[in-house]
Each structure stands twice: as structure tokens, then as C-alpha cells.
Write a protein that holds these residues in place. Structure first.
Motif, mmCIF file in Angstrom:
data_model
loop_
_atom_site.group_PDB
_atom_site.id
_atom_site.type_symbol
_atom_site.label_atom_id
_atom_site.label_comp_id
_atom_site.label_asym_id
_atom_site.label_seq_id
_atom_site.Cartn_x
_atom_site.Cartn_y
_atom_site.Cartn_z
ATOM 1 N N SER A 39 0.849 -1.188 0.000
ATOM 2 C CA SER A 39 0.000 0.000 0.000
ATOM 3 C C SER A 39 0.882 1.234 0.000
ATOM 4 C CB SER A 39 -0.928 0.009 1.227
ATOM 5 O OG SER A 39 -0.161 0.083 2.426
ATOM 6 N N LEU A 60 -3.713 11.270 -5.235
ATOM 7 C CA LEU A 60 -4.285 10.074 -4.627
ATOM 8 C C LEU A 60 -5.813 10.105 -4.679
ATOM 9 C CD1 LEU A 60 -1.967 9.733 -1.490
ATOM 10 C CD2 LEU A 60 -1.926 8.310 -3.553
ATOM 11 N N ALA A 61 -6.394 11.258 -4.381
ATOM 12 C CA ALA A 61 -7.851 11.369 -4.387
ATOM 13 C C ALA A 61 -8.410 11.169 -5.794
ATOM 14 C CB ALA A 61 -8.273 12.738 -3.838
ATOM 15 N N GLU A 64 -8.184 7.549 -6.740
ATOM 16 C CA GLU A 64 -9.229 6.804 -6.050
ATOM 17 C C GLU A 64 -10.577 7.008 -6.738
ATOM 18 O OE1 GLU A 64 -11.214 6.324 -1.584
ATOM 19 O OE2 GLU A 64 -10.082 8.141 -2.087
ATOM 20 N N ASN A 65 -10.870 8.233 -7.121
ATOM 21 C CA ASN A 65 -12.145 8.531 -7.775
ATOM 22 C C ASN A 65 -12.302 7.792 -9.100
ATOM 23 O OD1 ASN A 65 -12.956 10.251 -5.730
ATOM 24 N ND2 ASN A 65 -12.170 12.093 -6.733
ATOM 25 N N LEU A 69 -7.072 3.446 -7.471
ATOM 26 C CA LEU A 69 -6.727 3.144 -6.090
ATOM 27 C C LEU A 69 -7.998 2.965 -5.282
ATOM 28 C CD1 LEU A 69 -3.955 5.841 -5.337
ATOM 29 C CD2 LEU A 69 -3.606 3.469 -6.064
ATOM 30 N N GLN A 70 -7.869 2.286 -4.156
ATOM 31 C CA GLN A 70 -8.948 2.226 -3.174
ATOM 32 C C GLN A 70 -8.321 2.285 -1.791
ATOM 33 O OE1 GLN A 70 -10.923 -1.458 -4.049
ATOM 34 N NE2 GLN A 70 -9.528 -2.679 -2.815
ATOM 35 N N ARG A 71 -9.063 2.786 -0.832
ATOM 36 C CA ARG A 71 -8.522 2.938 0.526
ATOM 37 C C ARG A 71 -8.483 1.596 1.246
ATOM 38 N NH1 ARG A 71 -8.272 8.252 2.659
ATOM 39 N NH2 ARG A 71 -9.175 9.786 1.212
ATOM 40 N N ARG A 72 -7.324 1.309 1.830
ATOM 41 C CA ARG A 72 -7.234 0.152 2.725
ATOM 42 C C ARG A 72 -7.735 0.554 4.103
ATOM 43 N NH1 ARG A 72 -1.832 -3.417 3.459
ATOM 44 N NH2 ARG A 72 -2.515 -4.055 1.378
ATOM 45 N N TYR A 77 -3.604 3.523 0.762
ATOM 46 C CA TYR A 77 -4.281 3.169 -0.475
ATOM 47 C C TYR A 77 -3.676 1.895 -1.045
ATOM 48 C CZ TYR A 77 -5.934 8.037 -0.464
ATOM 49 O OH TYR A 77 -6.503 9.232 -0.129
ATOM 50 N N GLY A 80 -6.905 -0.389 -6.989
ATOM 51 C CA GLY A 80 -8.342 -0.252 -7.097
ATOM 52 C C GLY A 80 -8.967 -1.256 -8.050
#
Length: 261
Positions: A39, A60-61, A64-65, A69-72, A77, A80
Motif C-alpha cells: 500500500s 491520490l484522491a 481513487e475517484n 486506487l482504493q482505501r485500505r 491506499y 483499485g
């Protein structure tokens, strides 16, 4: 006769803003950083890019959007869902996912278990295709896109054959197994694991591409009382035969050889 049809610029006339190229380069930097670690967080991202935390947070944001990526957890992160989808698409080009479908269907009908094809997303196995058994009222259902844990039979297969794999494993959490257990999976080609908490068991085997690299796992998943624990059971033999058939058809898609053990 003259034509008024509008024509776009030729490829060699296209110009890409240097700022856009920098964004792409930075996204690739972060993905490469993540490939070497399980991560990443805001501090490591900022250090990798050589920028302030506010700039790193925007990257990062945005990633993710867009599903890269996705939050652990709150601050970290991991890969995703989009990357898993892209990986599945890449394997589809090799023919694994498409060719596996009919074989999975035949095995499911014959052994009366749910059959699952999984690929590796850099961190863990992800379910790419399912042929669900509905011959019994009580049966196991698993969704495409599900992430499998470190103690899953499929995880053990990927880790046992990591030196012969299509994928990279650097930074991925290790399988919940001893080296002796992984050696036994390499010897037999079969992994059997039970989840006492869920009352579900799985039997898994590797699927290889024409170069001999492990690209997927083929597994039977069901309520534990219905799953044999012997590595030479008819179920295990059916999975081994099915995996061989998928690999063979990646070379010759029209191969109609028998799928039976």
C-alpha cells in the motif's frame, strides 16, 4: 468535385500539453511505487513525486475517484477495482476468461459444485468468472470481483507457483501457509482449504498460459460437508483436467479434446 468534409489533424500533428504528460508520468510513478509495496500513503506518495502533501493528496484522491486506487484504511491506499478489471481484460486477450467459461460449465454440471476462475490483482486473487451450481437448495454463491483472503485455496496456489507466474508478487501480503504447505501444492498441483468460520471449502489448481506461466486459478467452492479433502478425489482430478483443457485451448481454441480425466 470538392469536399467540405472537415478533417482532423494527423497523428504527427497532435500536440500534448506538457502538463498532461507530467500528470500521466506521476500517476505511473505512484502505481510503480504501489507495485513494490502492499500500500501507499500520503507521505510516501509525496516523497516519491517530490511534491508537497497537498499536491500528493490531489493525485491520490483523483486516482481513487477513477478506480485506480482504493482505501485500505483512513490513510493508506491499495490497487483499485479498475486495475483488476484491466488485468482481467488483458487476460481476456490471452483467451483465458473466454475459453474458461465452457470448461467451467461442464465441470460444474459434472461435479455439482460452484466453479470459480480467479486472477491476481497484485495483492490478492480476484474472482473473474463464476459458474454457480444450483443443483442443491443450499449452495455457495460468490460474486465476480470478490477479493480472496490470504488463507484462500486460490491464494495458496498463486503463492506456491509465484516463481512461475504471469504476475509480480513484490510487496503483496504473503499467503497464510507454511513453506511446507506451499511445497505440497507445487508437488500435487492442488490446494484445499476450509474456512471454519464460513463453513465453506475450496479446492484450487493453477491455469497456465502457452509459455507455462500461471495466469489464473480454477477452483471448486462449496459448503464444506460436500467438498472432498483428498487431493486425488474425482473433484480434484476434474479441476486438473479442466485447467489443462483451458491451457490447451489457449494454443488451439478449436481443440475439442475430451475434458474428462
Amino acid at each position: 468535385m470538392s469536399s467540405n468534409t472537415a478533417r482532423g489533424p494527423r497523428a504527427d500533428q497532435l500536440e500534448i500539453a506538457s502538463g498532461d504528460l507530467q500528470v500521466v508520468a506521476r500517476v505511473v510513478q505512484l502505481l510503480r511505487l504501489l507495485a513494490g509495496n502492499s500500500s501507499i500513503d500520503l507521505v510516501s506518495a509525496a516523497e516519491e513525486l517530490g511534491v508537497g502533501k497537498s499536491t500528493a493528496h490531489r493525485y491520490l484522491a483523483s486516482m481513487e475517484n477513477h478506480g485506480l486506487l482504493q482505501r485500505r484504511d483512513r490513510n493508506r491506499y491499495e490497487f483499485g477495482v479498475l486495475l483488476a478489471e484491466l488485468g482481467t481484460m488483458a487476460l481476456s486477450r490471452l483467451g483465458v476468461v473466454d475459453l474458461a467459461g465452457p470448461v467451467m460449465e461442464e465441470i460444474s454440471v459434472r461435479v455439482r459444485h460452484t466453479i470459480v476462475l480467479s486472477v491476481w490483482n497484485g495483492i490478492c486473487p480476484v474472482v473473474a468468472q463464476v459458474r454457480e451450481d444450483s443443483s442443491r437448495t443450499a449452495h455457495v454463491s460468490i460474486a465476480v470481483g470478490s477479493h480472496l483472503g490470504p488463507s484462500a485455496a486460490q491464494t495458496l496456489v498463486f503463492w506456491a507457483f509465484r516463481d512461475e507466474s504471469f504476475y509480480r508478487f513484490r510487496g503483496a501480503p504473503a499467503a497464510d501457509a507454511t513453506e511446507a504447505e506451499l511445497a505440497e501444492v507445487r508437488r500435487t498441483g492442488i490446494s484445499i482449504r476450509q474456512s471454519p468460520r464460513d463453513g465453506v471449502s475450496a479446492v484450487a489448481t493453477p491455469v497456465r498460459d502457452p509459455a507455462g506461466r500461471v495466469v489464473a486459478t480454477l477452483a471448486a467452492v462449496d459448503i464444506s460437508q460436500f467438498v472432498p479433502e483428498e487431493i486425488d478425489s474425482p473433484l480434484a482430478r476434474a479441476l486438473l483436467s479442466g485447467a489443462e483443457t483451458i491451457s490447451r485451448r489457449m494454443v488451439s481454441p478449436l481443440d475439442n479434446g475430451s475434458d474428462h480425466p
